[in-house]
Design a protein around this motif. Structure first.
Motif, PDB file in Angstrom:
ATOM      1  N   TYR A 106       0.836  -1.197   0.000  1.00 57.69           N
ATOM      2  CA  TYR A 106       0.000   0.000   0.000  1.00 57.69           C
ATOM      3  C   TYR A 106       0.873   1.250   0.000  1.00 57.69           C
ATOM      4  N   ASP A 107       1.398   1.599  -1.185  1.00 54.20           N
ATOM      5  CA  ASP A 107       2.153   2.834  -1.305  1.00 54.20           C
ATOM      6  C   ASP A 107       1.203   3.982  -1.614  1.00 54.20           C
ATOM      7  N   ALA A 108       1.745   5.172  -1.860  1.00 51.92           N
ATOM      8  CA  ALA A 108       0.910   6.346  -2.087  1.00 51.92           C
ATOM      9  C   ALA A 108       0.069   6.208  -3.348  1.00 51.92           C
ATOM     10  N   ALA A 109       0.642   5.635  -4.391  1.00 55.18           N
ATOM     11  CA  ALA A 109      -0.101   5.474  -5.643  1.00 55.18           C
ATOM     12  C   ALA A 109      -1.300   4.555  -5.444  1.00 55.18           C
ATOM     13  N   GLN A 110      -1.107   3.485  -4.681  1.00 59.40           N
ATOM     14  CA  GLN A 110      -2.197   2.553  -4.413  1.00 59.40           C
ATOM     15  C   GLN A 110      -3.311   3.219  -3.603  1.00 59.40           C
ATOM     16  N   ILE A 111      -2.921   3.979  -2.589  1.00 61.55           N
ATOM     17  CA  ILE A 111      -3.905   4.578  -1.684  1.00 61.55           C
ATOM     18  C   ILE A 111      -4.622   5.761  -2.325  1.00 61.55           C
ATOM     19  N   GLU A 112      -3.874   6.630  -2.997  1.00 63.26           N
ATOM     20  CA  GLU A 112      -4.444   7.885  -3.479  1.00 63.26           C
ATOM     21  C   GLU A 112      -5.046   7.782  -4.885  1.00 63.26           C
ATOM     22  N   LEU A 113      -4.601   6.800  -5.680  1.00 63.73           N
ATOM     23  CA  LEU A 113      -5.045   6.751  -7.074  1.00 63.73           C
ATOM     24  C   LEU A 113      -5.696   5.424  -7.446  1.00 63.73           C
ATOM     25  N   LEU A 114      -4.951   4.321  -7.326  1.00 65.32           N
ATOM     26  CA  LEU A 114      -5.432   3.051  -7.854  1.00 65.32           C
ATOM     27  C   LEU A 114      -6.645   2.517  -7.099  1.00 65.32           C
ATOM     28  N   GLN A 115      -6.598   2.555  -5.787  1.00 59.08           N
ATOM     29  CA  GLN A 115      -7.736   2.054  -5.015  1.00 59.08           C
ATOM     30  C   GLN A 115      -8.989   2.915  -5.208  1.00 59.08           C
ATOM     31  N   PRO A 116      -8.888   4.253  -5.192  1.00 52.98           N
ATOM     32  CA  PRO A 116     -10.079   5.067  -5.478  1.00 52.98           C
ATOM     33  C   PRO A 116     -10.657   4.831  -6.871  1.00 52.98           C
ATOM     34  N   ASN A 119     -12.530   1.548  -6.644  1.00 54.88           N
ATOM     35  CA  ASN A 119     -13.746   1.660  -5.835  1.00 54.88           C
ATOM     36  C   ASN A 119     -14.766   2.632  -6.416  1.00 54.88           C
ATOM     37  N   GLY A 120     -14.429   3.242  -7.551  1.00 49.93           N
ATOM     38  CA  GLY A 120     -15.363   4.148  -8.197  1.00 49.93           C
ATOM     39  C   GLY A 120     -15.414   5.538  -7.598  1.00 49.93           C
ATOM     40  N   ARG A 121     -14.433   5.884  -6.773  1.00 48.17           N
ATOM     41  CA  ARG A 121     -14.436   7.209  -6.153  1.00 48.17           C
ATOM     42  C   ARG A 121     -13.727   8.256  -7.010  1.00 48.17           C
ATOM     43  N   LEU A 122     -12.860   7.805  -7.916  1.00 51.36           N
ATOM     44  CA  LEU A 122     -12.202   8.704  -8.857  1.00 51.36           C
ATOM     45  C   LEU A 122     -12.661   8.364 -10.265  1.00 51.36           C
ATOM     46  N   LEU A 123     -13.005   9.394 -11.040  1.00 50.67           N
ATOM     47  CA  LEU A 123     -13.505   9.203 -12.390  1.00 50.67           C
ATOM     48  C   LEU A 123     -12.533   9.773 -13.417  1.00 50.67           C
ATOM     49  N   PHE A 124     -12.394   9.064 -14.540  1.00 55.56           N
ATOM     50  CA  PHE A 124     -11.556   9.531 -15.630  1.00 55.56           C
ATOM     51  C   PHE A 124     -12.224  10.703 -16.343  1.00 55.56           C
ATOM     52  N   PRO A 125     -11.429  11.556 -17.004  1.00 52.95           N
ATOM     53  CA  PRO A 125     -12.034  12.617 -17.816  1.00 52.95           C
ATOM     54  C   PRO A 125     -12.763  11.997 -19.003  1.00 52.95           C
ATOM     55  N   ARG A 126     -13.761  12.693 -19.514  1.00 49.93           N
ATOM     56  CA  ARG A 126     -14.555  12.112 -20.600  1.00 49.93           C
ATOM     57  C   ARG A 126     -13.829  12.149 -21.945  1.00 49.93           C
ATOM     58  N   GLN A 127     -13.333  13.337 -22.337  1.00 48.49           N
ATOM     59  CA  GLN A 127     -12.701  13.490 -23.646  1.00 48.49           C
ATOM     60  C   GLN A 127     -11.426  14.313 -23.523  1.00 48.49           C
ATOM     61  N   GLY A 131      -5.494  19.623 -28.710  1.00 51.86           N
ATOM     62  CA  GLY A 131      -5.007  20.867 -28.130  1.00 51.86           C
ATOM     63  C   GLY A 131      -4.702  20.782 -26.645  1.00 51.86           C
ATOM     64  N   ASP A 132      -5.107  19.696 -26.004  1.00 55.51           N
ATOM     65  CA  ASP A 132      -4.872  19.546 -24.570  1.00 55.51           C
ATOM     66  C   ASP A 132      -3.429  19.153 -24.286  1.00 55.51           C
ATOM     67  N   ALA A 133      -2.910  19.606 -23.160  1.00 58.64           N
ATOM     68  CA  ALA A 133      -1.495  19.396 -22.835  1.00 58.64           C
ATOM     69  C   ALA A 133      -1.126  17.918 -22.747  1.00 58.64           C
ATOM     70  N   VAL A 134      -2.081  17.069 -22.370  1.00 57.27           N
ATOM     71  CA  VAL A 134      -1.763  15.658 -22.134  1.00 57.27           C
ATOM     72  C   VAL A 134      -1.991  14.780 -23.363  1.00 57.27           C
ATOM     73  N   TRP A 186      -3.113  12.086 -13.561  1.00 59.42           N
ATOM     74  CA  TRP A 186      -2.985  12.508 -12.165  1.00 59.42           C
ATOM     75  C   TRP A 186      -2.144  13.781 -12.053  1.00 59.42           C
ATOM     76  N   LYS A 187      -1.070  13.823 -12.827  1.00 62.76           N
ATOM     77  CA  LYS A 187      -0.180  14.992 -12.799  1.00 62.76           C
ATOM     78  C   LYS A 187      -0.937  16.262 -13.161  1.00 62.76           C
ATOM     79  N   TYR A 188      -1.803  16.172 -14.151  1.00 60.20           N
ATOM     80  CA  TYR A 188      -2.542  17.352 -14.609  1.00 60.20           C
ATOM     81  C   TYR A 188      -3.917  17.477 -13.935  1.00 60.20           C
ATOM     82  N   GLN A 189      -4.133  16.697 -12.893  1.00 61.78           N
ATOM     83  CA  GLN A 189      -5.344  16.786 -12.064  1.00 61.78           C
ATOM     84  C   GLN A 189      -6.629  16.655 -12.897  1.00 61.78           C
ATOM     85  N   LEU A 190      -6.643  15.645 -13.752  1.00 65.17           N
ATOM     86  CA  LEU A 190      -7.787  15.450 -14.640  1.00 65.17           C
ATOM     87  C   LEU A 190      -8.797  14.432 -14.118  1.00 65.17           C
TER      88      LEU A 190
END
Length: 315
Positions: A106-116, A119-127, A131-134, A186-190
Motif C-alpha cells: 500500500y504505497d501512495a499510488a495505491q492509496i491515493e489513485l489506484l484504489q479510489p 472503488n469508483g471514487r475517482l472518475l476519468f475525464p470524458r474526452q 489541443g490539450d497538454a496531455v 494525475w499529474k494534470y489533475q484530470l
C-alpha cells in the motif's frame, strides 16, 4: 442449449484473460448508424478516434466526436457509439479492469489513485483533444499498447474478435504504459471525485435492459417492462426511446437477432431451433426480421460466418 442469464445487466464478454484482464478491440463500419450498442461493464475503457464523425453516448448524455480525440468510459457507465459519417472509419479501444494495476504493497499510488479508481471514487475525464497538454503523451502510450497486442496476436483475429496476450513481458510493458497514462492524468489533475452515486434514469434503463437480456427468449410485454420502473406504458415508451434512441420493440427485435447471429455462428442448431431460442414462435416473422436487419437469410449468414472462420484458421 441453455441461455446464460445475466441478472446484473452487464456485458457478458470477458475482457482479456482471468490472470490479465486487459484486451484491445477495433470496431469499424462503412456506413452510418449504431456501431456499438448500449452496454456497460466493470472495466475502464479508453477509446481512440483518429477522426471525427461519431456520437459517443454515456449515461444518456451525448458527446460529439468531431475530430481526433481520446475518450474514457468509467466502470458501470452505460455507453454506445453511433457513426454519423459516411466514409469507412472506426475506433480503437483498450479495456482493462483497474485491479490489473494494483500493487500488493500500500504505497501512495495505491492509496491515493489506484484504489479510489477501483472503488469508483475517482472518475476519468470524458474526452481529451489534440489541443490539450496531455493529448500527445497519452496517445503515444495508447498506441504502444495497441502495438504490443498487435505483435502478440493474429491481425485478422485482433480486428474481429479482440486481442489478448499471455506473454509476461508484453503484460509488463502494457501495465507500464497504462500506469503512465494514469500518471499523466494525475499529474494534470484530470481525475474528478465521485460526489454521489446515482443517476436514477440510468439505473432505471439498466434495469429494463437487464430484463430484456434475461428474458429475450420469452414473450415480453411492454406493460411488464413499464412495471419494472413504475411507469405507465405510454410514458415508458417515450422514456425508453429518448434513452436508447429506438422503441422498446425495435430494441428487443435487434437484441434477439443479434443473439440469433451468435447461435448461427457457434452452434449447429436448425434455423427453427434458433428462432425459438430467440423468442420467435413464428418462423416467418423470424425470417423477415432477420433479413430486414442483416440483408440476408439465416442459412447464408451461417455459411458466410463459417467461411470466415476457415480463412482465419488458415492464416
Amino acid at each position: 442449449m441453455k441461455k446464460e442469464e445475466n441478472t446484473r445487466l452487464k456485458e457478458i464478454r470477458s475482457h482479456g484473460t482471468k490472470t490479465f484482464p486487459c484486451a484491445v478491440y477495433r470496431t469499424s463500419s462503412k456506413g452510418q448508424g449504431v456501431m456499438v450498442k448500449h452496454h456497460w461493464h466493470d472495466e475502464v475503457e479508453m477509446l481512440y478516434f483518429d477522426k471525427g464523425g461519431f456520437l459517443l453516448e454515456v449515461n444518456m448524455e451525448v458527446y460529439p466526436v468531431e475530430s481526433e480525440c481520446i475518450c474514457f468510459i468509467n466502470p458501470g457507465e452505460l455507453h454506445s457509439i453511433t457513426k454519423i459519417c459516411s466514409e469507412e472509419s472506426g475506433e480503437d479501444a483498450i479495456v482493462f479492469h483497474p485491479a490489473v494495476l494494483s500493487f500488493e504493497s500500500y504505497d501512495a499510488a495505491q492509496i491515493e489513485l489506484l484504489q479510489p479508481i477501483q472503488n469508483g471514487r475517482l472518475l476519468f475525464p470524458r474526452q481529451i483533444f489534440p489541443g490539450d497538454a496531455v493529448f500527445e503523451e497519452i496517445r503515444q502510450y495508447f498506441k504502444e499498447i495497441l502495438m504490443i497486442f498487435h505483435k502478440d496476436g493474429t491481425e485478422k483475429l485482433w480486428m474481429t474478435k479482440g486481442g489478448v496476450t499471455d506473454d509476461v513481458v508484453s503484460q509488463m510493458y502494457i501495465k507500464s504504459s497504462l500506469l503512465r497514462i494514469l500518471a499523466v492524468l494525475w499529474k494534470y489533475q484530470l481525475f474528478t471525485v465521485m460526489t454521489e452515486n446515482g443517476n436514477k434514469r440510468v439505473e432505471e434503463i439498466k434495469k429494463v435492459l437487464s430484463y430484456i437480456k434475461g428474458h429475450y427468449d420469452e414473450k415480453i410485454y411492454i406493460r411488464d417492462l413499464a412495471k419494472l420502473i413504475n411507469m405507465n406504458e405510454q410514458y415508458f415508451c417515450r422514456f425508453f426511446k429518448k434513452s436508447i434512441g429506438r422503441s422498446p420493440m425495435v430494441y428487443i427485435n435487434e437484441f434477439r437477432i443479434r443473439q440469433a447471429m451468435h447461435f448461427l455462428e457457434d452452434t449447429d442448431e436448425s434455423v427453427t431451433e434458433v428462432a425459438m431460442e430467440c423468442g420467435y414462435n413464428n418462423l416467418g416473422n423470424f425470417l423477415r426480421e432477420f433479413h430486414r436487419q442483416t440483408g440476408t437469410t439465416p442459412l447464408k449468414y451461417r455459411k458466410n460466418s463459417q467461411n470466415k472462420k476457415k480463412s482465419l484458421t488458415n492464416i
